[in-house]
Design a protein around this motif. Sequence first.
Motif, mmCIF file in Angstrom:
data_model
loop_
_atom_site.group_PDB
_atom_site.id
_atom_site.type_symbol
_atom_site.label_atom_id
_atom_site.label_comp_id
_atom_site.label_asym_id
_atom_site.label_seq_id
_atom_site.Cartn_x
_atom_site.Cartn_y
_atom_site.Cartn_z
ATOM 1 N N GLY A 134 -12.570 -27.956 3.936
ATOM 2 C CA GLY A 134 -12.973 -29.355 3.837
ATOM 3 C C GLY A 134 -12.716 -30.025 2.508
ATOM 4 N N ILE A 135 -12.042 -29.337 1.592
ATOM 5 C CA ILE A 135 -11.806 -29.880 0.251
ATOM 6 C C ILE A 135 -10.725 -30.957 0.287
ATOM 7 C CG2 ILE A 135 -11.019 -29.300 -2.086
ATOM 8 C CD1 ILE A 135 -12.157 -26.521 -1.673
ATOM 9 N N ALA A 136 -10.888 -31.966 -0.576
ATOM 10 C CA ALA A 136 -9.875 -33.015 -0.803
ATOM 11 C C ALA A 136 -9.466 -33.724 0.479
ATOM 12 C CB ALA A 136 -8.654 -32.427 -1.517
ATOM 13 N N HIS A 137 -10.460 -34.235 1.215
ATOM 14 C CA HIS A 137 -10.146 -34.881 2.492
ATOM 15 C C HIS A 137 -9.326 -36.160 2.317
ATOM 16 C CE1 HIS A 137 -13.948 -36.902 1.317
ATOM 17 N NE2 HIS A 137 -13.351 -37.961 1.839
ATOM 18 N N GLU A 138 -9.314 -36.703 1.108
ATOM 19 C CA GLU A 138 -8.528 -37.917 0.877
ATOM 20 C C GLU A 138 -7.021 -37.657 1.004
ATOM 21 O OE1 GLU A 138 -9.486 -35.955 -3.095
ATOM 22 O OE2 GLU A 138 -10.585 -36.503 -1.259
ATOM 23 N N ASP A 139 -6.611 -36.383 0.983
ATOM 24 C CA ASP A 139 -5.191 -36.041 1.096
ATOM 25 C C ASP A 139 -4.825 -35.484 2.471
ATOM 26 O OD1 ASP A 139 -4.850 -36.682 -1.606
ATOM 27 O OD2 ASP A 139 -5.366 -34.655 -2.235
ATOM 28 N N TRP A 140 -5.727 -35.549 3.416
ATOM 29 C CA TRP A 140 -5.464 -34.932 4.718
ATOM 30 C C TRP A 140 -4.274 -35.543 5.448
ATOM 31 C CZ3 TRP A 140 -11.106 -34.440 6.996
ATOM 32 C CH2 TRP A 140 -11.705 -33.304 6.420
ATOM 33 N N GLU A 141 -3.971 -36.798 5.183
ATOM 34 C CA GLU A 141 -2.854 -37.447 5.875
ATOM 35 C C GLU A 141 -1.525 -36.770 5.553
ATOM 36 O OE1 GLU A 141 -1.483 -39.603 8.721
ATOM 37 O OE2 GLU A 141 -3.550 -40.018 8.096
ATOM 38 N N GLU A 142 -1.463 -36.020 4.457
ATOM 39 C CA GLU A 142 -0.239 -35.313 4.081
ATOM 40 C C GLU A 142 -0.041 -34.031 4.887
ATOM 41 O OE1 GLU A 142 -0.142 -34.567 -0.105
ATOM 42 O OE2 GLU A 142 -1.005 -36.529 -0.593
ATOM 43 N N ALA A 143 -1.090 -33.567 5.560
ATOM 44 C CA ALA A 143 -1.026 -32.295 6.279
ATOM 45 C C ALA A 143 -0.163 -32.403 7.529
ATOM 46 C CB ALA A 143 -2.428 -31.840 6.655
ATOM 47 N N ALA A 170 -4.707 -28.229 6.479
ATOM 48 C CA ALA A 170 -6.053 -28.432 5.940
ATOM 49 C C ALA A 170 -7.031 -27.928 7.001
ATOM 50 C CB ALA A 170 -6.302 -29.908 5.647
ATOM 51 N N ASN A 171 -8.233 -27.561 6.575
ATOM 52 C CA ASN A 171 -9.228 -27.173 7.572
ATOM 53 C C ASN A 171 -10.606 -27.648 7.145
ATOM 54 O OD1 ASN A 171 -11.005 -24.821 6.506
ATOM 55 N ND2 ASN A 171 -8.927 -24.172 5.942
ATOM 56 N N ILE A 172 -11.463 -27.834 8.130
ATOM 57 C CA ILE A 172 -12.805 -28.333 7.854
ATOM 58 C C ILE A 172 -13.830 -27.577 8.696
ATOM 59 C CG2 ILE A 172 -12.462 -30.188 9.533
ATOM 60 C CD1 ILE A 172 -14.517 -31.832 7.974
ATOM 61 N N PRO A 173 -14.904 -27.099 8.060
ATOM 62 C CA PRO A 173 -15.988 -26.471 8.821
ATOM 63 C C PRO A 173 -16.873 -27.550 9.445
ATOM 64 C CG PRO A 173 -16.498 -26.412 6.486
ATOM 65 C CD PRO A 173 -15.130 -27.031 6.608
ATOM 66 N N LEU A 174 -17.234 -27.379 10.688
ATOM 67 C CA LEU A 174 -18.097 -28.339 11.369
ATOM 68 C C LEU A 174 -19.541 -27.861 11.294
ATOM 69 C CD1 LEU A 174 -15.905 -29.110 14.502
ATOM 70 C CD2 LEU A 174 -16.056 -30.390 12.349
ATOM 71 N N VAL A 175 -20.397 -28.719 10.742
ATOM 72 C CA VAL A 175 -21.808 -28.396 10.547
ATOM 73 C C VAL A 175 -22.634 -29.457 11.263
ATOM 74 C CG1 VAL A 175 -23.632 -27.974 8.857
ATOM 75 C CG2 VAL A 175 -21.248 -27.369 8.308
ATOM 76 N N VAL A 176 -23.573 -29.024 12.077
ATOM 77 C CA VAL A 176 -24.367 -29.956 12.887
ATOM 78 C C VAL A 176 -25.057 -30.989 12.017
ATOM 79 C CG1 VAL A 176 -26.287 -30.158 14.511
ATOM 80 C CG2 VAL A 176 -24.706 -28.214 14.677
ATOM 81 N N GLU A 177 -25.659 -30.555 10.900
ATOM 82 C CA GLU A 177 -26.441 -31.466 10.067
ATOM 83 C C GLU A 177 -25.594 -32.333 9.143
ATOM 84 O OE1 GLU A 177 -28.651 -27.810 11.112
ATOM 85 O OE2 GLU A 177 -26.754 -28.212 10.061
ATOM 86 N N SER A 178 -24.312 -32.034 9.045
ATOM 87 C CA SER A 178 -23.467 -32.751 8.090
ATOM 88 C C SER A 178 -22.220 -33.274 8.790
ATOM 89 C CB SER A 178 -23.063 -31.821 6.942
ATOM 90 O OG SER A 178 -22.221 -32.478 6.022
ATOM 91 N N PRO A 179 -22.230 -34.533 9.216
ATOM 92 C CA PRO A 179 -21.081 -35.096 9.931
ATOM 93 C C PRO A 179 -19.816 -35.021 9.076
ATOM 94 C CG PRO A 179 -22.975 -36.564 10.049
ATOM 95 C CD PRO A 179 -23.314 -35.514 9.033
ATOM 96 N N PRO A 180 -18.678 -34.778 9.690
ATOM 97 C CA PRO A 180 -17.417 -34.737 8.936
ATOM 98 C C PRO A 180 -17.102 -36.109 8.353
ATOM 99 C CG PRO A 180 -16.988 -34.669 11.287
ATOM 100 C CD PRO A 180 -18.462 -34.532 11.118
#
Length: 280
Positions: A134-143, A170-180
């Motif tokens: 989930g790091i550096a989500h501002e750059d995900w469009e480059e993935a 890029a990858n992101i962990p999904l957590v119930v209490e913390s919306p992506p």
Amino acid sequence: MPRLHLHLLSDSTGETLEMIAKAALAQFEEADVQRHFWPMVRSRQHIDRIVPDIAAHPGLVLFTLVNPDIRARLEEHCVTLGLPAVPVLDGVTEALASHLGQQAHGRPGRQHSMDAAYFARVDAIQYTIAHDDGIAHEDWEEADILLAGVSRSSKTPTSIYLANRGYKVANIPLVVESPPPSALFTLRRPLIVGLTTAPDRLIQIRRNRLLTIAEGRESDYVDAERVAAEVRFARRLFADNDWPVIDVTRRSIEETAAAIIRLLSERDAHLSPAAAGGAI
């Protein structure tokens, strides 16, 4: 079943040969195989130094040697020892030469040369490491690919495997209490893939993880109801956004990666100008 000594000789790093041998051996679950690995074999003298070990452990010889003189030297020794020697790439190389109408260059390690593809792969690996968890989500469009899933659903190892194939992941962990982050739902370039697994298998993996960090206490991380709720949450998110989903419960990392690459190829083919023209 008697032990098989498998001798692997390559004039380069041997990565290709090892992958071929591994793929073939996967078809023989009960096989007792001892591998002898000989990379960077580039002279007749090197062959002569290896042969005593082959003679001491007779078995099957697989090789990727492009130099005809070195190949001949190995084959002469194998004939003398009465051992089979298999040039594993010859069939593919000959078929390509026939269809392309040209001869292969015959340069050792050519597939590992530092060309544009090599640097693209290095760039992909660097990007993937920098965008793990989930790091550096501002750059995900480059993935090229974005993997989403709950903790311990094979996101990171699959990402690294794909990066070694040249894909920025890029990858992101999904957590119930913390919306992506909202950026996840506005991406246009990356293929977003959801990874899921059976809750009982997930609990087992998480327990093993806790043991590796010497954490023996029970927690919500391995609570059956909690884990089942996490998996349901992730599946609902995938369905709501119409993302393709891969169940990794009984898949190896290689199988998961192959499925993702196939999904990406199908999407790109569908979006290509040629495909669009054909649809019209």
